[in-house]
Design a protein around this motif. Sequence first.
Motif, PDB file in Angstrom:
ATOM      1  N   LEU A 182       7.846   3.190  11.686  1.00 13.91           N
ATOM      2  CA  LEU A 182       7.734   2.862  10.265  1.00 13.91           C
ATOM      3  C   LEU A 182       6.280   2.641   9.874  1.00 13.91           C
ATOM      4  CD1 LEU A 182       9.100   2.193   7.579  1.00 13.91           C
ATOM      5  CD2 LEU A 182       9.275  -0.185   8.354  1.00 13.91           C
ATOM      6  N   TYR A 183       5.515   1.992  10.731  1.00 13.24           N
ATOM      7  CA  TYR A 183       4.092   1.784  10.439  1.00 13.24           C
ATOM      8  C   TYR A 183       3.345   3.118  10.392  1.00 13.24           C
ATOM      9  CZ  TYR A 183      -0.805   0.649  11.216  1.00 13.24           C
ATOM     10  OH  TYR A 183      -2.164   0.593  11.113  1.00 13.24           O
ATOM     11  N   LEU A 184       3.612   3.982  11.368  1.00  8.49           N
ATOM     12  CA  LEU A 184       2.936   5.280  11.390  1.00  8.49           C
ATOM     13  C   LEU A 184       3.319   6.105  10.167  1.00  8.49           C
ATOM     14  CD1 LEU A 184       1.162   7.358  12.769  1.00  8.49           C
ATOM     15  CD2 LEU A 184       3.126   8.057  14.158  1.00  8.49           C
ATOM     16  N   LEU A 185       4.600   6.057   9.786  1.00  5.93           N
ATOM     17  CA  LEU A 185       5.049   6.796   8.616  1.00  5.93           C
ATOM     18  C   LEU A 185       4.393   6.257   7.346  1.00  5.93           C
ATOM     19  CD1 LEU A 185       6.994   9.094   7.940  1.00  5.93           C
ATOM     20  CD2 LEU A 185       8.785   7.378   7.605  1.00  5.93           C
ATOM     21  N   ALA A 186       4.332   4.936   7.228  1.00  4.27           N
ATOM     22  CA  ALA A 186       3.687   4.339   6.052  1.00  4.27           C
ATOM     23  C   ALA A 186       2.193   4.638   6.021  1.00  4.27           C
ATOM     24  CB  ALA A 186       3.925   2.827   6.051  1.00  4.27           C
ATOM     25  N   LYS A 187       1.569   4.678   7.180  1.00  5.39           N
ATOM     26  CA  LYS A 187       0.146   4.994   7.237  1.00  5.39           C
ATOM     27  C   LYS A 187      -0.114   6.441   6.822  1.00  5.39           C
ATOM     28  CE  LYS A 187      -3.775   4.999  10.438  1.00  5.39           C
ATOM     29  NZ  LYS A 187      -4.193   4.797  11.850  1.00  5.39           N
ATOM     30  N   LEU A 188       0.783   7.356   7.233  1.00  5.20           N
ATOM     31  CA  LEU A 188       0.640   8.752   6.835  1.00  5.20           C
ATOM     32  C   LEU A 188       0.792   8.921   5.324  1.00  5.20           C
ATOM     33  CD1 LEU A 188       2.686  10.474   9.686  1.00  5.20           C
ATOM     34  CD2 LEU A 188       0.226  10.667   9.325  1.00  5.20           C
ATOM     35  N   VAL A 189       1.700   8.155   4.734  1.00  3.90           N
ATOM     36  CA  VAL A 189       1.968   8.291   3.304  1.00  3.90           C
ATOM     37  C   VAL A 189       0.922   7.563   2.476  1.00  3.90           C
ATOM     38  CG1 VAL A 189       3.610   7.750   1.469  1.00  3.90           C
ATOM     39  CG2 VAL A 189       4.436   8.646   3.651  1.00  3.90           C
ATOM     40  N   LEU A 190       0.580   6.352   2.887  1.00  6.99           N
ATOM     41  CA  LEU A 190      -0.315   5.511   2.098  1.00  6.99           C
ATOM     42  C   LEU A 190      -1.784   5.772   2.387  1.00  6.99           C
ATOM     43  CD1 LEU A 190       1.676   2.172   2.384  1.00  6.99           C
ATOM     44  CD2 LEU A 190       1.526   3.652   0.383  1.00  6.99           C
ATOM     45  N   GLY A 191      -2.095   6.295   3.557  1.00  4.15           N
ATOM     46  CA  GLY A 191      -3.484   6.562   3.902  1.00  4.15           C
ATOM     47  C   GLY A 191      -4.317   5.319   4.088  1.00  4.15           C
ATOM     48  N   ASP A 192      -3.686   4.181   4.348  1.00  2.00           N
ATOM     49  CA  ASP A 192      -4.417   2.923   4.482  1.00  2.00           C
ATOM     50  C   ASP A 192      -3.643   2.021   5.429  1.00  2.00           C
ATOM     51  OD1 ASP A 192      -6.638   1.086   3.083  1.00  2.00           O
ATOM     52  OD2 ASP A 192      -4.829  -0.099   3.376  1.00  2.00           O
ATOM     53  N   GLU A 193      -4.330   1.448   6.410  1.00  2.00           N
ATOM     54  CA  GLU A 193      -3.665   0.638   7.430  1.00  2.00           C
ATOM     55  C   GLU A 193      -3.131  -0.677   6.869  1.00  2.00           C
ATOM     56  OE1 GLU A 193      -6.687   0.253  10.384  1.00  2.00           O
ATOM     57  OE2 GLU A 193      -6.158   2.137  11.370  1.00  2.00           O
ATOM     58  N   LYS A 194      -3.888  -1.318   5.992  1.00  2.00           N
ATOM     59  CA  LYS A 194      -3.453  -2.602   5.450  1.00  2.00           C
ATOM     60  C   LYS A 194      -2.240  -2.424   4.532  1.00  2.00           C
ATOM     61  CE  LYS A 194      -6.243  -5.807   4.312  1.00  2.00           C
ATOM     62  NZ  LYS A 194      -7.300  -6.601   3.645  1.00  2.00           N
ATOM     63  N   GLY A 388       0.590   4.553  -8.813  1.00  2.00           N
ATOM     64  CA  GLY A 388      -0.056   5.092  -7.619  1.00  2.00           C
ATOM     65  C   GLY A 388      -0.714   6.429  -7.805  1.00  2.00           C
ATOM     66  N   ARG A 389      -0.699   6.961  -9.037  1.00  2.00           N
ATOM     67  CA  ARG A 389      -1.288   8.282  -9.247  1.00  2.00           C
ATOM     68  C   ARG A 389      -2.798   8.280  -9.062  1.00  2.00           C
ATOM     69  NH1 ARG A 389       0.016   6.160 -14.217  1.00  2.00           N
ATOM     70  NH2 ARG A 389      -1.652   6.046 -15.770  1.00  2.00           N
ATOM     71  N   LYS A 390      -3.438   7.115  -9.189  1.00  2.00           N
ATOM     72  CA  LYS A 390      -4.888   7.031  -9.015  1.00  2.00           C
ATOM     73  C   LYS A 390      -5.279   6.663  -7.585  1.00  2.00           C
ATOM     74  CE  LYS A 390      -5.698   5.656 -13.838  1.00  2.00           C
ATOM     75  NZ  LYS A 390      -6.291   4.622 -14.734  1.00  2.00           N
ATOM     76  N   MET A 391      -4.292   6.458  -6.717  1.00  2.25           N
ATOM     77  CA  MET A 391      -4.582   6.075  -5.341  1.00  2.25           C
ATOM     78  C   MET A 391      -4.685   7.315  -4.461  1.00  2.25           C
ATOM     79  SD  MET A 391      -2.082   2.778  -4.782  1.00  2.25           S
ATOM     80  CE  MET A 391      -2.205   1.324  -5.804  1.00  2.25           C
ATOM     81  N   ARG A 392      -5.229   7.096  -3.285  1.00  2.00           N
ATOM     82  CA  ARG A 392      -5.323   8.177  -2.300  1.00  2.00           C
ATOM     83  C   ARG A 392      -3.973   8.437  -1.630  1.00  2.00           C
ATOM     84  NH1 ARG A 392      -7.273   8.697   3.153  1.00  2.00           N
ATOM     85  NH2 ARG A 392      -7.416   6.439   3.306  1.00  2.00           N
ATOM     86  N   ALA A 393      -3.012   7.553  -1.855  1.00  2.00           N
ATOM     87  CA  ALA A 393      -1.695   7.678  -1.233  1.00  2.00           C
ATOM     88  C   ALA A 393      -0.932   8.872  -1.786  1.00  2.00           C
ATOM     89  CB  ALA A 393      -0.902   6.393  -1.455  1.00  2.00           C
ATOM     90  N   ASP A 394      -0.014   9.372  -0.970  1.00  2.00           N
ATOM     91  CA  ASP A 394       0.809  10.517  -1.344  1.00  2.00           C
ATOM     92  C   ASP A 394       2.111   9.998  -1.947  1.00  2.00           C
ATOM     93  OD1 ASP A 394       2.150  12.865  -1.649  1.00  2.00           O
ATOM     94  OD2 ASP A 394       1.936  13.537   0.427  1.00  2.00           O
TER      95      ASP A 394
END
Length: 607
Positions: A182-194, A388-394
């Motif tokens: 779940l952490y790896l998946l969230a990191k891939l989607v959000l592009g941010d560890e925190k 979230g459209r202005k974020m780097r996240a997908d």
Amino acid sequence: MLWSRADSLWPTTLARRIPPLPPLMLTLTRCALPLAALAVGLLSLTTARESAIGQYGLIQALPPLYFVSIGILAISFIHAWRSPQPRFPELILGVISLVVLLQSAPGIIESEPRFATAWLHAGFTDFVARTGRVLPGIDARFNWPSFFTGMAFLDRAGGLPNAIILIRWWPVFINLLYLPPLYLLAKLVLGDEKKAMLAIWLFPFANWIGQDYYSPQSVAYLLYMVLLCVVLGPYGASRKAMIPRLRRKPEDNDQKKPPDDWHPQAPAHALTLLLVMLALCAAMDTGHQLTPVFAVATVAVLVFFGRTRLLAWPGVMFLLAAGWLCYGAVSFWAGHFTAVFGGLSSVGGNYAGDLRLHGNAAQSHVNDVRLLVVGVIYALAVIGFFVGRKMRADRTTAAILMLTPVVTIAGQAYGYEAGLRAFLLSLPGALCLVAMALTSAGPGLRLILTGALTAVLIPGFLIARWGNELYERVLPGEISAMTALYRIAPPGSAMMALTSPVTWQFMAIGQYSYPPSNIDQFASGGIPSPARLVPGLAGQLRKNPHAGYLIITSSQLESAQSADGLPHSWGADVEQQLTQSHLFRLIYSNSASKIYQVVDAHDYGQP
């Protein structure tokens, strides 16, 4: 004057004399608070009384110190999360402690491992371990045997006497395994560890569905998330990367790849990953009926929106799942075609069955809390999608992961639990969107919002997850009664429960028949009088040439009142009629269970 100057320099001088802590010692010091909260919470659970469990479930039995420990964990996590410097050991320890506290409560408080179906699965596992075979004609779950065969191998390799030992702590174990993918998946989607850490902090609270007991679906959910990590990680792609080269603009050259657009370079690496994915799909297809449907749909939508390079993989997944259904599970659907495919597009029926809206007042309040938790998470997810459209996240990938399982429910006929599974499978995407919503605010406001959401989800989880504990727990008297019945009843006998749930089939698999009593249908229709019900039960049990037994337990009666909305006196009226009708005789009784044996028709002149 000199004294004043010396006094002002005293803190600086003292700071110079005290050397800073080494990094390891500083990390250990910061981890002391979540560890202390975990210890206090576990200690408080040992003082709880099982008899205090009430109509609102386990929350009524939890001591005040337990809530204090979870509050301390929340403060510790939010404090570490707000730090500009990464403090991942403290954050990870906080999430692990939270999972242990939330999931271990019934295991510590209750006398027996909870949930009747978990005992059933343990019985299946022990049968496979003992005989080395499955019985697909006995139960539909044996048509998807990889969970039972795999666990049977591990049980015997570990030297365990039976699989029942695993039931008590399985939810803790499997929820801890959910965290890394779940952490790896969230990191891939959000592009941010925190931000990814925030998503996995919310997951234990949001996972109230109750599908993490000892079951095939609990492992299938883990495989599902691992599969998505591979699809979106090594084989992930942005939409720009999927545009054919001839259609690209000149500025879209190969040097401008997204920072997370990493892919296997060596053929051996790519082949290894493909073999891993084949193994994951094969384990899901042979282990659970429903999860492969969601997996195929989700990967197909990711391909459609250009979020993965595995363009042909949805077809491969579909062929694998269909191949097993057609050949490996033929005994399940052969002769039951209408039951398997007759409920397509029954969205309303699936979700209404999940909620059991015909329960009593307390059950309705528990369902209200569940709806509130779902509503809060989905509402924040919708907000996160727009902000979230202005974020780097997908945000598109997050929305796909959230919405596809919910929409896929329209194309299956699994039954009343399908809606719960859809919400569970939508959580990875939904929580990523929630993290976007919370982190879109300013530094101070995001802390307030995170704290407020955590404060709402603490009691929300405890009521939503453990609100049915009055009848989902397993009492020692129920186990004693069933063990005695298996010792008394001759092989081939019929065993019937007055209502569900009932804890049985944890031993002697395949030696007895279990005809349904069809009592659940009365919750939505007219409640039959015991005078008409009892002869019907007797007639059904008399069809067995060996013997017939009716089991009535405290959990069944609680379920009839809470979930099915039957009158409080209904169980007592049925038992009175059982005695007066002379169609049954009581052969076993304890504080939690009663067992009646049907009397032969000729003994009392019955037709």
